[in-house]
Design a protein around this motif. Structure first.
Motif, PDB file in Angstrom:
ATOM      1  N   SER A  50       0.857  -1.182   0.000  1.00 44.12           N
ATOM      2  CA  SER A  50       0.000   0.000   0.000  1.00 44.12           C
ATOM      3  C   SER A  50       0.890   1.228   0.000  1.00 44.12           C
ATOM      4  CB  SER A  50      -0.889  -0.029   1.242  1.00 44.12           C
ATOM      5  OG  SER A  50      -1.701   1.116   1.285  1.00 44.12           O
ATOM      6  N   HIS A 119      -5.048  -0.724  -7.366  1.00 46.59           N
ATOM      7  CA  HIS A 119      -6.370  -0.288  -6.915  1.00 46.59           C
ATOM      8  C   HIS A 119      -6.211   0.967  -6.061  1.00 46.59           C
ATOM      9  CE1 HIS A 119      -8.095  -4.155  -8.146  1.00 46.59           C
ATOM     10  NE2 HIS A 119      -7.031  -4.701  -7.591  1.00 46.59           N
ATOM     11  N   VAL A 120      -6.850   2.063  -6.461  1.00 50.00           N
ATOM     12  CA  VAL A 120      -6.822   3.278  -5.652  1.00 50.00           C
ATOM     13  C   VAL A 120      -7.902   3.150  -4.582  1.00 50.00           C
ATOM     14  CG1 VAL A 120      -7.103   5.788  -5.642  1.00 50.00           C
ATOM     15  CG2 VAL A 120      -5.985   4.655  -7.587  1.00 50.00           C
ATOM     16  N   GLU A 121      -7.485   3.267  -3.330  1.00 49.08           N
ATOM     17  CA  GLU A 121      -8.411   3.196  -2.189  1.00 49.08           C
ATOM     18  C   GLU A 121      -8.049   4.324  -1.243  1.00 49.08           C
ATOM     19  OE1 GLU A 121     -10.970   1.285  -2.067  1.00 49.08           O
ATOM     20  OE2 GLU A 121     -10.466  -0.050  -3.725  1.00 49.08           O
ATOM     21  N   GLY A 122      -8.965   5.274  -1.066  1.00 50.15           N
ATOM     22  CA  GLY A 122      -8.689   6.414  -0.195  1.00 50.15           C
ATOM     23  C   GLY A 122      -7.477   7.168  -0.690  1.00 50.15           C
ATOM     24  N   HIS A 124      -4.398   6.035  -0.786  1.00 48.84           N
ATOM     25  CA  HIS A 124      -3.341   5.079  -1.108  1.00 48.84           C
ATOM     26  C   HIS A 124      -3.674   4.314  -2.388  1.00 48.84           C
ATOM     27  CE1 HIS A 124      -1.792   5.886   2.864  1.00 48.84           C
ATOM     28  NE2 HIS A 124      -0.836   4.992   2.718  1.00 48.84           N
ATOM     29  N   THR A 125      -2.644   3.752  -2.998  1.00 45.94           N
ATOM     30  CA  THR A 125      -2.824   2.798  -4.093  1.00 45.94           C
ATOM     31  C   THR A 125      -2.307   1.449  -3.612  1.00 45.94           C
ATOM     32  OG1 THR A 125      -2.629   4.452  -5.835  1.00 45.94           O
ATOM     33  CG2 THR A 125      -2.174   2.182  -6.461  1.00 45.94           C
ATOM     34  N   LEU A 126      -3.121   0.419  -3.811  1.00 45.73           N
ATOM     35  CA  LEU A 126      -2.710  -0.951  -3.484  1.00 45.73           C
ATOM     36  C   LEU A 126      -2.156  -1.571  -4.756  1.00 45.73           C
ATOM     37  CD1 LEU A 126      -5.870  -2.053  -1.464  1.00 45.73           C
ATOM     38  CD2 LEU A 126      -3.765  -1.021  -0.597  1.00 45.73           C
TER      39      LEU A 126
END
Length: 155
Positions: A50, A119-122, A124-126
């Motif tokens: 992350s 995957h962009v989440e909030g 952060h990018t995972l």
């Protein structure tokens, strides 16, 4: 409403290992300390890291399409601090390559990966990494808990 400090403090109660995520772009090696790492799948072999939106490493991994996860040994606290930006004057860190991806010498595990998804989440990018190679050393781990570096204690 939960405040940021309380959230950080609660997350810090989860003891983790310490990793340095590394990649190479145009012959330049970039690394950052991270404890947001986990295995995802055995078949296929996948891991996730992350990376914060504001981290320079985000664009570097997007450009290279590869990264390594270096799980640090107990004697590598200084290496962790260097890649966390906490030590300004330090000796040069030596990298090797594993399947064409830069890895840290003497890490307890070196894992080379190709990015298989992001995957962009909030904020952060995972990055999901397909594991391409692994090298393991027999070493005690560096631990991070409640804002401090720790070591495992024998019973």
């Amino acid at each position: 409403m939960l405040d940021d400090r309380q959230f950080r403090e609660a997350m810090g109660k989860f003891a983790t290992g310490v990793t340095v995520v590394a990649t190479e772009v145009d012959g330049n090696i970039h690394g950052m300390t991270a404890n947001a790492f986990m295995s995802v799948s055995l078949n296929p072999k996948l891991v996730v890291v992350s990376i914060a939106e504001k981290a320079q490493m985000l664009e570097k991994i997007k450009q290279s399409g590869t990264f390594s996860v270096n799980i640090l040994a107990a004697d590598q606290q200084e290496v962790s601090m260097i890649f966390a930006g906490q030590l300004k004057n330090h000796q040069e860190v030596v990298f090797e390559h594993l399947n064409g991806v830069p890895v840290l010498s003497n890490a307890s595990a070196q894992i080379s990966c190709e990015v298989s998804a992001a995957h962009v989440e909030g904020d952060h990018t995972l990055f999901i990494g397909k594991v391409t190679d692994i090298r393991i050393e027999d070493a005690e781990p560096l631990i991070y808990y409640s804002g401090k570096y720790r070591r495992l204690a024998e019973d």
